[in-house]
Scaffold this active site. Structure first.
Site, PDB file in Angstrom:
ATOM      1  N   LYS A 193      46.124  25.135  37.757  1.00  0.00           N
ATOM      2  CA  LYS A 193      46.993  24.352  38.647  1.00  0.00           C
ATOM      3  C   LYS A 193      46.190  23.197  39.232  1.00  0.00           C
ATOM      4  CE  LYS A 193      47.769  24.002  42.969  1.00  0.00           C
ATOM      5  NZ  LYS A 193      48.091  22.572  43.080  1.00  0.00           N
ATOM      6  N   GLU A 268      34.466  27.071  45.999  1.00  0.00           N
ATOM      7  CA  GLU A 268      33.576  25.935  46.228  1.00  0.00           C
ATOM      8  C   GLU A 268      34.302  25.064  47.239  1.00  0.00           C
ATOM      9  OE1 GLU A 268      31.293  23.248  46.652  1.00  0.00           O
ATOM     10  OE2 GLU A 268      32.384  22.292  45.017  1.00  0.00           O
ATOM     11  N   CYS A 302      32.512  16.446  47.855  1.00  0.00           N
ATOM     12  CA  CYS A 302      31.968  17.481  48.748  1.00  0.00           C
ATOM     13  C   CYS A 302      30.466  17.293  48.886  1.00  0.00           C
ATOM     14  CB  CYS A 302      32.337  18.894  48.341  1.00  0.00           C
ATOM     15  SG  CYS A 302      32.716  19.135  46.661  1.00  0.00           S
ATOM     16  N   GLU A 404      33.593  17.990  58.327  1.00  0.00           N
ATOM     17  CA  GLU A 404      33.731  17.229  57.089  1.00  0.00           C
ATOM     18  C   GLU A 404      34.875  16.220  57.222  1.00  0.00           C
ATOM     19  OE1 GLU A 404      35.127  19.192  53.449  1.00  0.00           O
ATOM     20  OE2 GLU A 404      33.489  18.206  52.377  1.00  0.00           O
TER      21      GLU A 404
HETATM   22  C1  UN1 Z   1      32.470  17.352  44.286  1.00  0.00           C
HETATM   23  O1  UN1 Z   1      32.252  16.491  45.101  1.00  0.00           O
HETATM   24  O2  UN1 Z   1      33.357  18.199  44.482  1.00  0.00           O
HETATM   25  O3  UN1 Z   1      27.163  15.824  42.267  1.00  0.00           O
HETATM   26  C2  UN1 Z   1      31.769  17.442  42.989  1.00  0.00           C
HETATM   27  C3  UN1 Z   1      28.186  15.154  42.307  1.00  0.00           C
HETATM   28  C4  UN1 Z   1      29.193  15.277  41.185  1.00  0.00           C
HETATM   29  C5  UN1 Z   1      30.115  16.412  41.444  1.00  0.00           C
HETATM   30  C6  UN1 Z   1      30.747  16.389  42.805  1.00  0.00           C
HETATM   31  N1  UN1 Z   1      28.515  15.458  39.928  1.00  0.00           N
HETATM   32  O4  UN1 Z   1      28.432  14.394  43.230  1.00  0.00           O
END
Ligand code: UN1
Length: 518
Positions: A193, A268, A302, A404
């Site tokens: 999804k 995550e 993230c 965040e």
């Molecule tokens: C994310 O921000 O959820 O290291 C992943 C990084 C990318 C992946 C980010 N290769 O910023």
């Protein structure tokens, strides 16, 4: 530049004026099928007059059908030898390579990130697909001596079963591939999804799986909301595993629901990542790393560098250069190759980010050194654009330094020493990524050792993880799992310990052992 802009405007206008937006369908049991629910339009966040398509707002019934298809396909896929499964994944990789440019354009259009970064996202999916396909000829278990004679002991991996994959909008092809490819190579069947804002990139990925010859029912795509489909997947007794990338709040809900029925759950979630800039750092290099980490993908990673913890001796110099660079960034439609920073994803994001900018100025009392505006005029009138924003004089306990924001906002925090920098860097509820800029190898290793994060960089930004190293974080970022690398196989397979007794008689473990020493 004016010409490129004109060409882009013409293209967008043409796209708008063109035929009715395409209607996309779910993919269930190897067929593209309409939803039993409604369809919703998806629009370009850089220009909301540009309708990307009509996408299913699917129902529980659609989800149940997809789960039933995944259940029917499971035994056949599980029993397909892993090297054969991997051959199909290699083919997926080739298709992704072939159509990389189209996927890149689609992604910029549906998600907003600039073309270069969208290309990186697709490339990450390609890398992940090839890398994971290679696992088809490894998927290592291990052998180990048994404690009795004429007995053999080994451990093998077995698939988990049916997996529900719930993916975010910020890496709309890379993150689905991080979950999908290892799930498949391990012999699981899946229902995926995608985020409501970015179904097209996942649609493209699933199309590639179909073309590559993944058998019906092995990969099922159901588009729509988390509150309907995500919830149904999470609560459905046949789904053994949920893998989610999303907010910490959603992660908690999913984790509790999985705990209720003893399902496996890999999460995550958020980050509040820090770059520490020491007084011996190459400042220009550190500024480049900070700009890239804070404003790449409009700060919607993230792994974004949302805290810059700077030694007081270089604080002024660093902040000045940072602000100059941030102000020079060109904001606009990511499809224009001259643009550095695209829009944010939607109006909710604008509201949230702007509220944090307000909190930074008023409630927290930090200095707004640059940016801070929601751009609504001229070329920006139809998109979700926020200026790259830098707060200086930030203290570690301020809300903008703790929570965040997920937008183009970063905080500069002055400190007196490396030890203080480490304390500040560790002093948040998240633990995804961290970085240090220093020329001193002792400081670099000291920081590496003391930072409680899943990822650490020396003289590089907090973003830019590669697919063959584990990805994930500590504390509020995750629940102990790692995606990518070979470590992801531990999410999508379970260990089976196998004992083979070829003595021809009963040998009782822990009882019949002949002791070497009495
Ligand atoms: C994310 O921000 O959820 O290291 C992943 C990084 C990318 C992946 C980010 N290769 O910023």
């Amino acid at each position: 530049m004016a010409q490129a802009k004109k060409a882009l405007a013409k293209k967008t206008k043409k796209a708008r004026a063109g035929k009715r937006a395409q209607t996309y369908l779910n993919y269930i049991d190897g067929r593209w099928v309409p939803t039993s629910g409604e369809y919703a339009e998806n629009r370009n966040p850089a220009d909301t007059r540009d309708v990307i398509g009509r996408f299913p707002h699917s129902t529980e019934a659609d989800t149940d059908e997809a789960i039933a298809a995944a259940a029917r396909a499971f035994n056949g896929w599980r029993l397909t030898p892993a090297p054969r499964r991997a051959e199909i994944l290699f083919r997926v990789g080739e298709i992704l390579m072939r159509d990389k440019e189209k996927y890149t354009r689609d992604m910029t259009r549906e998600m907003g990130k600039v073309l270069k970064e969208a290309g990186g996202d697709v490339q990450e999916a390609i890398d992940c697909t090839y890398y994971t396909a290679g696992e088809g000829r490894r998927l290592h278990g291990f052998t180990t001596p048994a404690e009795m004679p004429d007995k053999f002991a080994m451990c093998v991996r077995q698939p988990v079963g049916l997996c529900g994959l719930i993916t975010p909008w910020n890496f709309p092809m890379a993150i689905p591939s991080w979950k999908l490819m290892p799930a498949l190579v391990c012999g699981n069947t899946v229902v995926i999804k995608p985020a409501e804002d970015t179904p097209l990139s996942t649609y493209n990925l699933v199309k590639a799986c179909e073309e590559a010859g993944i058998p019906p029912g092995v990969v099922n795509l159901v588009m729509g909301s988390g509150s309907t489909i995500g919830k149904r997947l999470t609560n459905h007794p046949s789904i053994r595993l949920i893998s989610l990338t999303g907010s910490t709040e959603t992660g908690r809900i999913v984790a509790s629901a999985c705990a209720e029925r003893n399902a496996i759950c890999s999460l995550e979630m958020g980050g509040k990542n820090a770059i520490m800039i020491m007084d011996d750092a190459d400042i220009d290099n550190a500024v480049e790393g900070a700009i890239w980490g804070a404003f790449g993908t409009s700060g919607q990673r993230c792994t974004a560098s949302s805290r810059l913890i700077v030694h007081k001796k270089v604080y002024k110099q660093f902040s000045k250069k940072l602000v100059e660079r941030a102000q020079a960034l060109r904001i606009g439609n990511g499809a224009d190759p001259k643009v550095d920073v695209g829009p944010v994803i939607n109006s909710d994001a604008v509201e949230k980010i702007m509220s944090y900018i307000d909190i930074g100025q008023n409630e927290d009392g930090a200095t707004l050194a640059c940016g801070g505006r929601h751009l609504t005029k001229g070329d920006y009138a139809h998109g979700y654009f926020i200026e790259p924003t830098v707060f200086t004089d930030v203290t570690p306990d301020m809300r903008i330094a703790q929570e965040e924001i997920f937008g183009p906002v970063t905080c500069v925090i002055p400190v007196n020493s490396l030890d203080e920098a480490i304390d500040v860097a560790n002093g948040v509820q998240y633990g995804l990524s961290a970085a240090i800029y220093t020329q001193d190898v002792n400081r670099a290793f000291h920081a590496m050792n003391d930072l409680y994060t899943g990822i650490f960089y020396v003289n590089a930004s907090t973003i830019g993880a590669e697919v063959h190293l584990p990805f994930g974080g500590t504390k509020g970022t995750g629940n102990g799992h790692r995606e990518a690398g070979t470590q992801v196989l531990d999410i999508f397979s379970e260990w089976k310990s196998v004992y083979v007794d070829y003595s021809g008689k009963l040998q009782r473990a822990q009882i019949d052992n002949k002791k070497a020493i009495d």
